[in-house]
Design a protein around this motif. Sequence first.
Motif, mmCIF file in Angstrom:
data_model
loop_
_atom_site.group_PDB
_atom_site.id
_atom_site.type_symbol
_atom_site.label_atom_id
_atom_site.label_comp_id
_atom_site.label_asym_id
_atom_site.label_seq_id
_atom_site.Cartn_x
_atom_site.Cartn_y
_atom_site.Cartn_z
ATOM 1 N N THR A 147 -111.808 35.746 -21.515
ATOM 2 C CA THR A 147 -111.787 34.474 -22.229
ATOM 3 C C THR A 147 -110.390 34.126 -22.738
ATOM 4 O OG1 THR A 147 -112.429 35.622 -24.265
ATOM 5 C CG2 THR A 147 -114.192 34.695 -22.924
ATOM 6 N N THR A 148 -109.539 35.121 -22.912
ATOM 7 C CA THR A 148 -108.174 34.873 -23.370
ATOM 8 C C THR A 148 -107.218 35.171 -22.235
ATOM 9 O OG1 THR A 148 -108.753 35.494 -25.631
ATOM 10 C CG2 THR A 148 -106.418 35.475 -25.053
ATOM 11 N N ARG A 149 -106.458 34.167 -21.830
ATOM 12 C CA ARG A 149 -105.529 34.336 -20.717
ATOM 13 C C ARG A 149 -104.137 34.571 -21.279
ATOM 14 N NH1 ARG A 149 -109.019 30.073 -19.102
ATOM 15 N NH2 ARG A 149 -110.227 30.630 -17.242
ATOM 16 N N ALA A 150 -103.489 35.603 -20.775
ATOM 17 C CA ALA A 150 -102.146 35.936 -21.243
ATOM 18 C C ALA A 150 -101.201 35.986 -20.062
ATOM 19 C CB ALA A 150 -102.152 37.269 -21.982
ATOM 20 N N VAL A 151 -99.988 35.519 -20.265
ATOM 21 C CA VAL A 151 -98.941 35.569 -19.252
ATOM 22 C C VAL A 151 -97.888 36.554 -19.731
ATOM 23 C CG1 VAL A 151 -97.169 34.290 -18.016
ATOM 24 C CG2 VAL A 151 -99.360 33.199 -18.526
ATOM 25 N N LEU A 152 -97.611 37.558 -18.907
ATOM 26 C CA LEU A 152 -96.623 38.580 -19.250
ATOM 27 C C LEU A 152 -95.386 38.380 -18.392
ATOM 28 C CD1 LEU A 152 -95.938 41.181 -20.809
ATOM 29 C CD2 LEU A 152 -96.995 42.464 -18.949
ATOM 30 N N VAL A 153 -94.227 38.340 -19.038
ATOM 31 C CA VAL A 153 -92.966 38.091 -18.342
ATOM 32 C C VAL A 153 -91.982 39.205 -18.679
ATOM 33 C CG1 VAL A 153 -91.093 36.453 -17.928
ATOM 34 C CG2 VAL A 153 -93.366 35.609 -18.553
ATOM 35 N N ASP A 154 -91.460 39.883 -17.666
ATOM 36 C CA ASP A 154 -90.392 40.862 -17.844
ATOM 37 C C ASP A 154 -89.059 40.162 -17.635
ATOM 38 O OD1 ASP A 154 -92.045 43.079 -18.330
ATOM 39 O OD2 ASP A 154 -92.388 43.340 -16.182
ATOM 40 N N VAL A 155 -88.137 40.328 -18.582
ATOM 41 C CA VAL A 155 -86.865 39.612 -18.553
ATOM 42 C C VAL A 155 -85.708 40.612 -18.569
ATOM 43 C CG1 VAL A 155 -85.448 37.824 -19.632
ATOM 44 C CG2 VAL A 155 -87.948 37.732 -19.853
ATOM 45 N N VAL A 156 -84.864 40.552 -17.556
ATOM 46 C CA VAL A 156 -83.634 41.353 -17.513
ATOM 47 C C VAL A 156 -82.497 40.481 -18.015
ATOM 48 C CG1 VAL A 156 -82.007 42.602 -16.046
ATOM 49 C CG2 VAL A 156 -84.470 42.742 -15.587
ATOM 50 N N VAL A 157 -81.783 40.930 -19.035
ATOM 51 C CA VAL A 157 -80.693 40.166 -19.636
ATOM 52 C C VAL A 157 -79.387 40.929 -19.423
ATOM 53 C CG1 VAL A 157 -79.822 39.052 -21.728
ATOM 54 C CG2 VAL A 157 -82.304 39.318 -21.383
ATOM 55 N N THR A 158 -78.427 40.298 -18.765
ATOM 56 C CA THR A 158 -77.123 40.921 -18.520
ATOM 57 C C THR A 158 -76.009 40.000 -18.999
ATOM 58 O OG1 THR A 158 -77.150 40.046 -16.256
ATOM 59 C CG2 THR A 158 -77.907 42.307 -16.570
ATOM 60 N N ASP A 159 -74.841 40.601 -19.288
ATOM 61 C CA ASP A 159 -73.697 39.805 -19.717
ATOM 62 C C ASP A 159 -72.882 39.375 -18.499
ATOM 63 O OD1 ASP A 159 -72.255 42.036 -18.901
ATOM 64 O OD2 ASP A 159 -71.985 42.814 -20.926
ATOM 65 N N ARG A 160 -71.698 38.815 -18.741
ATOM 66 C CA ARG A 160 -70.876 38.290 -17.646
ATOM 67 C C ARG A 160 -70.412 39.379 -16.695
ATOM 68 N NH1 ARG A 160 -66.904 33.888 -20.713
ATOM 69 N NH2 ARG A 160 -68.579 32.412 -21.313
ATOM 70 N N HIS A 174 -77.006 36.155 -18.306
ATOM 71 C CA HIS A 174 -77.735 35.877 -17.070
ATOM 72 C C HIS A 174 -79.117 36.501 -17.203
ATOM 73 C CE1 HIS A 174 -79.169 36.658 -12.937
ATOM 74 N NE2 HIS A 174 -78.607 35.486 -12.694
ATOM 75 N N LEU A 175 -80.160 35.700 -16.972
ATOM 76 C CA LEU A 175 -81.529 36.146 -17.140
ATOM 77 C C LEU A 175 -82.240 36.193 -15.784
ATOM 78 C CD1 LEU A 175 -80.739 35.295 -20.059
ATOM 79 C CD2 LEU A 175 -83.085 34.469 -20.332
ATOM 80 N N SER A 176 -82.916 37.305 -15.528
ATOM 81 C CA SER A 176 -83.744 37.447 -14.332
ATOM 82 C C SER A 176 -85.183 37.629 -14.775
ATOM 83 C CB SER A 176 -83.296 38.654 -13.489
ATOM 84 O OG SER A 176 -81.983 38.482 -13.012
ATOM 85 N N TYR A 177 -86.055 36.749 -14.310
ATOM 86 C CA TYR A 177 -87.466 36.826 -14.678
ATOM 87 C C TYR A 177 -88.269 35.974 -13.704
ATOM 88 C CZ TYR A 177 -86.387 32.268 -16.748
ATOM 89 O OH TYR A 177 -85.972 30.975 -16.931
ATOM 90 N N ARG A 178 -89.567 36.161 -13.701
ATOM 91 C CA ARG A 178 -90.434 35.385 -12.822
ATOM 92 C C ARG A 178 -90.499 33.948 -13.318
ATOM 93 N NH1 ARG A 178 -93.680 36.750 -8.920
ATOM 94 N NH2 ARG A 178 -93.400 38.946 -9.412
ATOM 95 N N ARG A 179 -90.329 33.002 -12.395
ATOM 96 C CA ARG A 179 -90.167 31.600 -12.779
ATOM 97 C C ARG A 179 -91.462 30.818 -12.884
ATOM 98 N NH1 ARG A 179 -84.653 31.080 -14.238
ATOM 99 N NH2 ARG A 179 -83.789 33.026 -13.431
ATOM 100 N N GLY A 180 -92.585 31.461 -12.686
ATOM 101 C CA GLY A 180 -93.820 30.712 -12.841
ATOM 102 C C GLY A 180 -95.010 31.402 -12.203
ATOM 103 N N TYR A 181 -96.145 30.714 -12.236
ATOM 104 C CA TYR A 181 -97.386 31.210 -11.654
ATOM 105 C C TYR A 181 -98.268 30.007 -11.355
ATOM 106 C CZ TYR A 181 -99.510 30.281 -16.208
ATOM 107 O OH TYR A 181 -99.962 29.657 -17.349
#
Length: 612
Positions: free
Chosen positions: A38-51, A418-425
């Motif tokens: 009944t509860t939908r959750a979206v999980l996003v893994d985010v990689v954060v790097t500098d220049r 710079h962020l790397s993560y899944r852009r949608g579903y």
Amino acid sequence: MKGRGWIAAAAAVLVAVPAWGQTQNGSTEQPVSTLRVTTRAVLVDVVVTDRQGNPVKGLTKDDFKVLEEGKPQAVSYFEENRANPYATPVKALDLPPNVFCNYSPLPTPPAVNVLLLDSLNTPMEDQTYVHQQALHFLKSVHPGTRMAVFTMSLGLHFVQGFTDDPTLLLAGLNDGNNNEIEVPALVKSYDESGAQSTIISIMSRPVPAGPNATTTAASPAMIAALTDFFQTTDTAQETDRAYRTLENLQRLARFLSAFPGRKNLIWFSETFPVRLFGDSSQRLDDQIRKTVNMLTAARVAVYPVDARGAKEYHYYEAGNDTHTIVNSSSEVMGAQSVQANSIINENGQRDSDQETMSMLAEDSGGKVFKNTNGLGNVIADISQTSDDFYSLSYAPTDSRMNGRFRHIVVKVAGGKYHLSYRRGYYASDAGLPGAVEQEQAAARDHSSPHGDGKQGATDPLGPFMDLGMPQSEQILYKLLVVPEKTGPDTASDKKKDKNNKYYALDFAVDLRDLHLKAAADGAHEGTLYVEFLVYDRYGGVVRHEEHLVKVHVPQKTFETFEKTGVQMQAHLQVPRSGHYWLRTGVYDADTNRVGTMEIPLDQVTLNEMASK
């Protein structure tokens, strides 16, 4: 728990294991549980790097802002995952032949890697090169980099489950049954492309048609008809190949969804026939939506690797006779035209493939590797940029399941990162992000078994016995696998020996990981469940046995078991032909502790210990 002396002790054959629950020849009615999400959750893994490409650590939930379709979302869960430092070198256990142990001196990594070698989408003439590059890649893997290996042709093939030991990965890939050259029936070879270009070029050559007039060797209608035939055939093959690729990715996602955490899918291929986040083929729409959501739910980031590296064009390779030099000026012009067409076609195909690779990596939260022969550095690059990441979860404000694609945007305040993560579903119940994890969590919420061996009891080891799962170390044990030359004693059963192999399985379970209660006579008692499954390379179960063990250890034997471990024995029968993986598990009913281990039976050698 780790580094204890019992590991060096030899296993012995003392206690026979009685059957419990479902065996190969029996059946058990299992209770059917129904889960309503009944509860939908979206999980996003985010990689954060500098220049400089270095991971950015120490960010908090307040530093992140998540948008879905441009609307802010409230982050309900936040976690920072950091790489495990390898401060000191570690050494693998030195075990006798055919003795295996589920102890690992390496820490559990925050992310695991999956190597996928794709022959479905790689021309046959390049598969050897791809395999060599993959071996070079595995030789650079650092101990402790947990990885599994699969190959993909018309189906998905299991090579090696998750392990921290690079030697096991190399052994699996070096096995002749995992590196055969497969004919890719649905991908056009470069020779075939060149031949088609040559035919069209020859048909289009100018020929005299009278005074001051020329025409072509074939009529425009014939040229158009043949060109249309080639294009129609190519389109049909590409669509079929894309469909099979999606099916294989779905199967891989189901496998990976059983494991927690982030997974890096390192996909070695030459062509990528489908754009998961932007394909316009109506025939594939449903399959694409399902694949995207299943990969999302399994927390898979795709790292496409162009297996061609920086190879030269096939036209210039030695042995390619499509650029044979000819004498007459018209034939020279024709050959030059063929050369130009071949290079243009191959260059266009490579550009298209690499564009698809870049989109796949960007939209899934991974990274693309192309135009480089330094494929051995791929794993180091991936580990450096993906072992440190952040996990965020939110319940979408838009609860409608209308099948549309939902774009996700993640922002971080306080710097140019710079962020790397899944852009949608896709907003669809099938494969919805988060649903798989909730279903698995409910299915694994087992009540403590009573240990009476009655039919209908819940299998406590079930959630831990899937093929390829990382081993569990709450209970440490050793396993001696002894090949036996003969099976059952009866004459009728011996006739079956030609079709089967037999093994004796000798377990030695660390006594200090078990909870044995003191009995009235001074002995120590407890209840264990022992289970083993045999899988084939396609993930099918060919043997499944579960055993209930009532442990009763007299005091005089207890001191011996403190040194050697609790001794148990079982016997195993598998088909003689084929390649199989044995997965074993031990469960303590009093403490709910679990130990599991998986070994390729091909690693078991026939030696002087084999009986009879």
